[in-house]
Design an enzyme around this catalytic site. Structure first.
Site, PDB file in Angstrom:
ATOM      1  CG  ASP A 108     -12.684   1.528   2.470  1.00  0.00           C
ATOM      2  OD1 ASP A 108     -12.590   0.299   2.447  1.00  0.00           O
ATOM      3  OD2 ASP A 108     -13.602   2.147   1.904  1.00  0.00           O
TER       4      ASP A 108
ATOM      5  CG  ASP B 192      -2.039   1.067   1.085  1.00  0.00           C
ATOM      6  OD1 ASP B 192      -2.369   1.459  -0.047  1.00  0.00           O
ATOM      7  OD2 ASP B 192      -2.533   1.517   2.132  1.00  0.00           O
TER       8      ASP B 192
ATOM      9  CG  ASP C 114      -4.212  -1.867  -3.672  1.00  0.00           C
ATOM     10  OD1 ASP C 114      -5.020  -1.962  -4.597  1.00  0.00           O
ATOM     11  OD2 ASP C 114      -4.448  -1.233  -2.635  1.00  0.00           O
TER      12      ASP C 114
END
Length: 410
Positions: A367, A135, A173
């Site tokens: 989130d 991330d 991701d």
């Protein structure tokens, strides 16, 4: 970009009071008619899992804080809301593994999940989220310290699966957000090259066992173009994987994702036959022009192409459109208001390229703390501070229930 998930906090289960117990009895009556939402067997276009075929998708234990919310709603007489949250948590969902434990403990945890699913004749979905540099060191920062640690962790996951049926969503991701995308690479691109090698190692470790199907990160239809994501998938080892995944923790519509998935799969097929990904149609082409190109240039049968799965856990209302000119960084992926759960998880999608619709992101888990370009710490769209990534978000859970499409309750 997609939103993120992390390990769930543990709390002690609260004891039911007599009033709550009575309300729970009423709740049980209300939810008796709620469908089990178990998926049908996989369609013929997908390679068969080893051993006995699962009869549906696995539902793991719910987030402990979701149970606390249900109890609180019961105590306040909000039986329909309690039933809705309960129905949401009883729907098959992924189990996230994000490191933080020794390889031995990881193996035991994976074995426990896959074993429980096997005993129930259900297919578990494992979301692996431990890539080094995860991330871009943002909301869900962390991951393994280096390649050697990551490989040991992947080996432990493989040993925990042990050849039993499992679908693996490998590192959300990881390919749509490589180190070069966030200023974490050097001039030679060595960090990004290392990322591709890490993903390819995981594919080579996890895909050979008879029961495992591995899917790689292709972001979603409003992120990378087909021409950009296809080379990344190839570098990450898509040739050795079952396919790719879309929309993890995001909100794009089913129709948009199905078209994007077909374009990505078709471009992968075209490249495997010697073509150039730059020549492929992307999601921004007029649909008729793209379809004409596919008809002329892609001749493989769907069974011979790379398949995909999509995350429909929160896309029932589609993506959020931020108010124009209000936020410098609207973060439309981060706890957007007014969203709802989407299509139920299923292995019978009716699309020969789409293996499954899954709930990968756990609906109701935050989130992260979204500030939308402001100084924060409050989320200016909500007027209060959002929970940390992966923590239960009661207000959002109710939004997802109230705006579910299809509805969660009869």
């Amino acid at each position: 970009m997609t939103a993120r998930a992390s390990t769930r906090p543990r709390i002690r289960t609260r004891t039911l009071s007599a009033a709550a117990a009575a309300a729970a009895t009423a709740l049980a009556a209300m939810t008796a008619a709620v469908p089990a939402h178990a998926a049908a067997p996989a369609h013929d276009g997908r390679p068969a899992h080893g051993g006995a075929a699962p009869t549906g998708l696995f539902t793991p234990p719910a987030n402990a804080d979701s149970k606390a919310q249900v109890l609180d709603l019961l105590r306040h007489g909000k039986l329909k809301d309690a039933a809705g949250v309960l129905a949401m948590t009883l729907t098959p969902q992924a189990v996230w593994f994000d490191g933080g434990t020794s390889p031995a403990d990881t193996r035991k945890a994976v074995d426990a999940t896959v074993g429980a699913a096997a005993r129930a004749h259900r297919l578990p979905v494992l979301s692996l989220y431990n890539i080094p540099g995860r991330d871009c060191a943002q909301y869900s920062a962390g991951g393994a310290a280096d390649t050697a640690q990551y490989q040991a962790w992947i080996d432990a996951v493989r040993d925990g699966i042990g050849g039993r049926p499992a679908d693996v969503v490998l590192e959300p991701d990881s390919l749509a957000l490589v180190p070069a995308d966030c200023g974490m690479d050097d001039a030679q691109g060595s960090k990004t090259a290392e990322r591709y090698a890490q993903i390819h190692y995981a594919v080579d470790a996890l895909e050979p066992p008879a029961g495992t199907h591995v899917y790689l990160d292709a972001g979603h239809s409003s992120w990378h173009s087909v021409n950009d994501i296809v080379p990344r998938l190839i570098s990450g080892g898509i040739d050795d994987a079952t396919g790719f995944f879309l929309n993890i923790s995001n909100y794009r519509s089913d129709a948009e994702l199905a078209w994007y998935g077909e374009l990505v799969s078709s471009c992968l097929s075209y490249v495997s036959a010697g073509g150039d990904a730059a020549a492929c149609p992307n999601q921004y082409w007029p649909t008729a022009d793209a379809q004409s190109w596919l008809d002329a240039n892609v001749h493989a049968a769907p069974s011979a192409m790379k398949h995909f799965v999509t995350d429909t856990s929160r896309n029932g209302q589609g993506p959020w459109t931020p108010p124009a000119g209000v936020y410098s960084d609207p973060q439309d992926w981060c706890n957007p208001p007014g969203r709802g759960t989407g299509a139920r998880p299923t292995l019978n999608t009716g699309d020969p390229l789409e293996d499954a619709r899954l709930w990968v992101k756990i609906p109701g888990e935050s989130d992260g703390q979204c500030t939308r370009g402001t100084a924060g710490p409050e989320d200016p769209e909500r007027g209060y501070q959002d929970p940390a990534a992966g923590a239960w978000f009661p207000q959002q859970a109710l939004e997802l229930v109230h705006n579910a499409d299809p509805a969660l309750l009869p």
